[in-house]
Design an enzyme around this catalytic site. Structure first.
Site, short mmCIF file in Angstrom:
data_model
loop_
_atom_site.label_atom_id
_atom_site.label_comp_id
_atom_site.label_asym_id
_atom_site.label_seq_id
_atom_site.Cartn_x
_atom_site.Cartn_y
_atom_site.Cartn_z
N HIS A 1 -31.02 -12.10 62.10
CA HIS A 1 -31.39 -12.51 60.74
C HIS A 1 -30.19 -12.92 59.90
O HIS A 1 -30.28 -12.99 58.68
CB HIS A 1 -32.17 -11.39 60.04
CG HIS A 1 -33.56 -11.21 60.58
ND1 HIS A 1 -34.29 -10.07 60.41
CD2 HIS A 1 -34.34 -12.04 61.31
CE1 HIS A 1 -35.47 -10.19 61.01
NE2 HIS A 1 -35.52 -11.37 61.57
N CYS B 1 -19.93 -24.22 47.76
CA CYS B 1 -19.49 -24.74 49.06
C CYS B 1 -18.10 -25.34 48.88
O CYS B 1 -17.90 -26.19 48.03
CB CYS B 1 -20.48 -25.80 49.54
SG CYS B 1 -19.89 -26.74 50.97
N VAL C 1 -28.61 -7.26 58.42
CA VAL C 1 -27.70 -8.27 57.89
C VAL C 1 -26.48 -7.63 57.23
O VAL C 1 -25.64 -8.32 56.69
CB VAL C 1 -28.42 -9.18 56.85
CG1 VAL C 1 -29.59 -9.91 57.50
CG2 VAL C 1 -28.88 -8.39 55.63
N THR D 1 -36.61 -0.13 65.16
CA THR D 1 -37.21 -1.38 64.72
C THR D 1 -38.62 -1.48 65.26
O THR D 1 -38.95 -0.84 66.24
CB THR D 1 -36.37 -2.59 65.15
OG1 THR D 1 -37.02 -3.78 64.70
CG2 THR D 1 -36.24 -2.65 66.67
N CYS E 1 -18.29 -29.48 49.60
CA CYS E 1 -18.94 -30.46 48.72
C CYS E 1 -19.03 -29.97 47.28
O CYS E 1 -19.38 -30.75 46.39
CB CYS E 1 -20.32 -30.82 49.25
SG CYS E 1 -21.57 -29.53 49.03
N CYS F 1 -23.56 -23.79 53.13
CA CYS F 1 -23.88 -24.76 52.09
C CYS F 1 -25.39 -24.89 51.97
O CYS F 1 -26.08 -25.12 52.97
CB CYS F 1 -23.25 -26.10 52.45
SG CYS F 1 -23.64 -27.39 51.24
ZN LIG Z 1 -21.55 -28.34 51.02
#
Ligand SMILES: [Zn+2]
Length: 189
Positions: free
Chosen positions: A116, A149, A100, A189, A152, A124
């Site tokens: 991943h 976010c 990641v 891996t 929102c 969000c």
């Molecule tokens: Zn949001």
């Protein structure tokens, strides 16, 4: 298998898929964040990278990710990342990575399936916008903490796969499609 044989197979392959894991990043000094070396404030990854931990204490979980992001931002891609980035310029190449940390992308790799997710991407926590769910945030340190976010105003979460969560559909499909290949390399891996 001899090196010449592998070279020949790679040369003749129309489609090459590479799968990478934590070992590739370890060469850059990125800790696995699991096991004894990955302890943070006496907590293990399994106690922090879960939906339950985030629901209970999002600030604590974000402080851990912020710490990881700071460590990773000080690391540079290594020779393995560079070679894979060069390979990615050929047609029919796909990289599937469990990492990641974004080091493959920083090395210039194209066609990355982030199995991943990415520690540099957010979404969000309330999933208010499914259409354009993720966004990039490269801030080190992250500000504000916890991040919000933009749509929102609710909590944002890392766009990574936590323990107990399914692989995102697009990544699962991308990885599945990439298994139709002439050469498949699984690295560290
Ligand atoms: Zn949001």
């Amino acid at each position: 298998m001899r090196v010449e044989e592998i070279r020949g197979r790679l040369r003749d392959a129309a489609r090459v898929t590479v799968l990478t894991g934590a070992g590739v990043s370890a060469g850059s000094g990125v800790p696995t964040f699991r096991g004894a070396g990955g302890l943070w404030r006496n907590r293990q990854a399994q106690q922090l990278a879960t939906p339950e931990a985030f629901a209970e204490n999002p600030t604590l979980v974000w402080e851990w990710y912020d710490w990881r992001r700071q460590i990773i931002s000080a690391c540079a891609p290594n020779a393995a990342h560079e070679v894979i980035a060069r390979w990615s310029q050929r047609p029919g190449f796909t990289l599937v990575t469990q990492n990641v940390d974004g080091l493959h992308e920083r090395a210039g790799t194209r066609q990355v399936v982030r199995y991943h997710g990415s520690i540099w991407r957010l979404r969000c926590a309330a999933e208010c916008n499914r259409e354009d769910a993720e966004w990039e945030d490269l801030g080190v340190p992250i500000d504000p903490l916890p991040p919000r976010c933009p749509r929102c105003g609710g909590l944002a979460r890392p766009a990574v796969v936590w323990f107990g969560e399914p692989i995102p559909l697009a990544a699962a499909r991308g990885a599945q499609a990439a298994t139709a290949c002439d050469v498949f390399l699984s690295i560290d891996t």
